[in-house]
Design a protein around this motif. Sequence first.
Motif, PDB file in Angstrom:
ATOM      1  N   ARG A  11       0.832  -1.212   0.000  1.00 37.69           N
ATOM      2  CA  ARG A  11       0.000   0.000   0.000  1.00 37.69           C
ATOM      3  C   ARG A  11       0.862   1.255   0.000  1.00 37.69           C
ATOM      4  O   ARG A  11       0.640   2.180  -0.779  1.00 37.69           O
ATOM      5  CB  ARG A  11      -0.915   0.006   1.229  1.00 37.69           C
ATOM      6  N   THR A  12       1.864   1.254   0.877  1.00 38.96           N
ATOM      7  CA  THR A  12       2.683   2.450   1.043  1.00 38.96           C
ATOM      8  C   THR A  12       3.495   2.766  -0.198  1.00 38.96           C
ATOM      9  O   THR A  12       3.518   3.915  -0.656  1.00 38.96           O
ATOM     10  CB  THR A  12       3.626   2.286   2.246  1.00 38.96           C
ATOM     11  N   VAL A  13       4.167   1.774  -0.778  1.00 35.43           N
ATOM     12  CA  VAL A  13       4.979   2.041  -1.963  1.00 35.43           C
ATOM     13  C   VAL A  13       4.100   2.477  -3.127  1.00 35.43           C
ATOM     14  O   VAL A  13       4.489   3.333  -3.933  1.00 35.43           O
ATOM     15  CB  VAL A  13       5.840   0.823  -2.345  1.00 35.43           C
ATOM     16  N   GLY A  14       2.881   1.933  -3.204  1.00 39.83           N
ATOM     17  CA  GLY A  14       1.963   2.345  -4.262  1.00 39.83           C
ATOM     18  C   GLY A  14       1.565   3.806  -4.124  1.00 39.83           C
ATOM     19  O   GLY A  14       1.523   4.550  -5.118  1.00 39.83           O
ATOM     20  N   GLU A  15       1.283   4.228  -2.899  1.00 39.21           N
ATOM     21  CA  GLU A  15       0.899   5.618  -2.664  1.00 39.21           C
ATOM     22  C   GLU A  15       2.061   6.572  -2.935  1.00 39.21           C
ATOM     23  O   GLU A  15       1.876   7.637  -3.539  1.00 39.21           O
ATOM     24  CB  GLU A  15       0.407   5.781  -1.226  1.00 39.21           C
ATOM     25  N   VAL A  16       3.257   6.183  -2.489  1.00 35.34           N
ATOM     26  CA  VAL A  16       4.429   7.039  -2.697  1.00 35.34           C
ATOM     27  C   VAL A  16       4.769   7.137  -4.177  1.00 35.34           C
ATOM     28  O   VAL A  16       5.027   8.226  -4.705  1.00 35.34           O
ATOM     29  CB  VAL A  16       5.632   6.500  -1.896  1.00 35.34           C
ATOM     30  N   ARG A  17       4.741   6.000  -4.879  1.00 37.29           N
ATOM     31  CA  ARG A  17       5.049   6.007  -6.312  1.00 37.29           C
ATOM     32  C   ARG A  17       4.039   6.859  -7.077  1.00 37.29           C
ATOM     33  O   ARG A  17       4.409   7.620  -7.992  1.00 37.29           O
ATOM     34  CB  ARG A  17       5.045   4.579  -6.856  1.00 37.29           C
ATOM     35  N   HIS A  18       2.767   6.763  -6.701  1.00 39.27           N
ATOM     36  CA  HIS A  18       1.726   7.551  -7.369  1.00 39.27           C
ATOM     37  C   HIS A  18       1.974   9.044  -7.189  1.00 39.27           C
ATOM     38  O   HIS A  18       1.828   9.817  -8.148  1.00 39.27           O
ATOM     39  CB  HIS A  18       0.360   7.179  -6.797  1.00 39.27           C
ATOM     40  N   LEU A  19       2.371   9.463  -5.976  1.00 41.18           N
ATOM     41  CA  LEU A  19       2.632  10.883  -5.722  1.00 41.18           C
ATOM     42  C   LEU A  19       3.802  11.379  -6.552  1.00 41.18           C
ATOM     43  O   LEU A  19       3.765  12.470  -7.135  1.00 41.18           O
ATOM     44  CB  LEU A  19       2.896  11.111  -4.246  1.00 41.18           C
ATOM     45  N   PHE A  20       4.880  10.604  -6.593  1.00 40.22           N
ATOM     46  CA  PHE A  20       6.033  11.004  -7.399  1.00 40.22           C
ATOM     47  C   PHE A  20       5.635  11.188  -8.860  1.00 40.22           C
ATOM     48  O   PHE A  20       5.985  12.188  -9.500  1.00 40.22           O
ATOM     49  CB  PHE A  20       7.148   9.954  -7.294  1.00 40.22           C
ATOM     50  N   SER A  21       4.901  10.218  -9.391  1.00 42.16           N
ATOM     51  CA  SER A  21       4.496  10.281 -10.792  1.00 42.16           C
ATOM     52  C   SER A  21       3.547  11.446 -11.054  1.00 42.16           C
ATOM     53  O   SER A  21       3.702  12.183 -12.034  1.00 42.16           O
ATOM     54  CB  SER A  21       3.833   8.955 -11.185  1.00 42.16           C
ATOM     55  N   LYS A  22       2.586  11.639 -10.151  1.00 41.02           N
ATOM     56  CA  LYS A  22       1.579  12.687 -10.310  1.00 41.02           C
ATOM     57  C   LYS A  22       2.202  14.076 -10.275  1.00 41.02           C
ATOM     58  O   LYS A  22       1.743  15.004 -10.958  1.00 41.02           O
ATOM     59  CB  LYS A  22       0.532  12.555  -9.208  1.00 41.02           C
TER      60      LYS A  22
ATOM     61  N   ASP B  71       1.442  14.368   3.451  1.00 39.32           N
ATOM     62  CA  ASP B  71       0.034  14.189   3.792  1.00 39.32           C
ATOM     63  C   ASP B  71      -0.368  12.716   3.836  1.00 39.32           C
ATOM     64  O   ASP B  71      -1.444  12.375   4.327  1.00 39.32           O
ATOM     65  CB  ASP B  71      -0.830  14.943   2.777  1.00 39.32           C
ATOM     66  N   LEU B  72       0.475  11.816   3.330  1.00 39.12           N
ATOM     67  CA  LEU B  72       0.171  10.384   3.372  1.00 39.12           C
ATOM     68  C   LEU B  72       0.264   9.875   4.803  1.00 39.12           C
ATOM     69  O   LEU B  72       1.188  10.218   5.532  1.00 39.12           O
ATOM     70  CB  LEU B  72       1.140   9.610   2.479  1.00 39.12           C
ATOM     71  N   ASP B  73      -0.677   9.034   5.193  1.00 41.94           N
ATOM     72  CA  ASP B  73      -0.741   8.554   6.571  1.00 41.94           C
ATOM     73  C   ASP B  73       0.517   7.810   6.997  1.00 41.94           C
ATOM     74  O   ASP B  73       0.932   7.896   8.158  1.00 41.94           O
ATOM     75  CB  ASP B  73      -1.955   7.639   6.750  1.00 41.94           C
ATOM     76  N   ASP B  74       1.122   7.061   6.081  1.00 43.37           N
ATOM     77  CA  ASP B  74       2.262   6.225   6.444  1.00 43.37           C
ATOM     78  C   ASP B  74       3.585   6.987   6.472  1.00 43.37           C
ATOM     79  O   ASP B  74       4.592   6.450   6.923  1.00 43.37           O
ATOM     80  CB  ASP B  74       2.392   5.053   5.461  1.00 43.37           C
TER      81      ASP B  74
ATOM     82  N   GLY C 152       7.787  13.696 -10.677  1.00 42.85           N
ATOM     83  CA  GLY C 152       9.013  13.069 -10.226  1.00 42.85           C
ATOM     84  C   GLY C 152       9.036  11.604 -10.579  1.00 42.85           C
ATOM     85  O   GLY C 152       8.181  11.104 -11.316  1.00 42.85           O
ATOM     86  N   ASN C 153      10.009  10.879 -10.051  1.00 43.44           N
ATOM     87  CA  ASN C 153      10.041   9.438 -10.258  1.00 43.44           C
ATOM     88  C   ASN C 153      10.708   8.760  -9.077  1.00 43.44           C
ATOM     89  O   ASN C 153      11.690   9.272  -8.530  1.00 43.44           O
ATOM     90  CB  ASN C 153      10.746   9.080 -11.568  1.00 43.44           C
ATOM     91  N   LEU C 154      10.163   7.626  -8.690  1.00 46.25           N
ATOM     92  CA  LEU C 154      10.684   6.854  -7.568  1.00 46.25           C
ATOM     93  C   LEU C 154      11.911   6.089  -8.022  1.00 46.25           C
ATOM     94  O   LEU C 154      11.907   5.456  -9.087  1.00 46.25           O
ATOM     95  CB  LEU C 154       9.612   5.889  -7.064  1.00 46.25           C
ATOM     96  N   GLY C 155      12.987   6.146  -7.232  1.00 45.10           N
ATOM     97  CA  GLY C 155      14.224   5.478  -7.599  1.00 45.10           C
ATOM     98  C   GLY C 155      14.441   4.206  -6.800  1.00 45.10           C
ATOM     99  O   GLY C 155      13.561   3.737  -6.067  1.00 45.10           O
ATOM    100  N   THR C 156      15.628   3.655  -6.922  1.00 46.61           N
ATOM    101  CA  THR C 156      15.988   2.443  -6.196  1.00 46.61           C
ATOM    102  C   THR C 156      16.649   2.804  -4.877  1.00 46.61           C
ATOM    103  O   THR C 156      17.037   3.953  -4.634  1.00 46.61           O
ATOM    104  CB  THR C 156      16.961   1.601  -7.035  1.00 46.61           C
TER     105      THR C 156
END
Length: 247
Positions: A108-119, A225-228, A122-126
């Motif tokens: 759940r958390t990685v999905g929310e973080v990745r979505h924010l970066f993309s939106k 603002d994400l809960d996690d 930005g982009n999520l890295g390794t």
Amino acid sequence: MAGHSKWANIQHRKSAQDAKRGKLFTKLIRELTTAARMGGADPNSNPRLRTAIDKALVANMTRDTIDRAVKRGGGAADGDNYEAVRYEGYGPGGVAVMVDCLTDNRNRTVGEVRHLFSKRGGNLGTDGSVAYLFEARGSIVLPATVNEERAYELALEAGADDVAVQDGGIELLTAPDRLHEVREALLALGVTPQSAELAERPSTTVQLDVEQTLAVIKLLDGLEDLDDVQQVHSNAEFSDEALAALS
């Protein structure tokens, strides 16, 4: 000694926003519980818990609420099992961003973080893609009544490593494992810090124009603002002109 920077403006502004959204106590309780579970319920032997308690007290959390969270984490009561995870990536303008989370569901958390970066452009890295640009430091923000000259005196008397003069206040920097030692020394000198916490400080910063500043602030705000999400670190430097244009 460190010079002037703009990070405190955004840091302090975002703390106020967290409180307004009603999320601050939830995040503090989660950190108290996790710290107690990982290192024990005695703050004298658990620096992470000591830091969490200090932050909770600064946020005006009651002792009863703090004690309940610590007991839950220490095993005196049932509670959720959270794990600490860090995500790294880049935002608009090539800004490096690290996101520290406490989660009971990694997917759940990685999905929310990745979505924010993309939106937010930005982009999520390794793992490790931007962590090398940051250094863990103890951060102690002095009260507004302390001027720059006195701050340098206090740094010497309390054993701090560095002084950073910010637009939003004056900060003492320490090694992570000496944060509480320096804080206690300040208290003994009659100085009560505004805050004392572990922070990730960038070794280099990225200067942004007005458009990039707006885009990066939207990304950082959305992540916090994400809960996690517990903390968001970046190496963005916002110019006075950019901040003035956004105010």
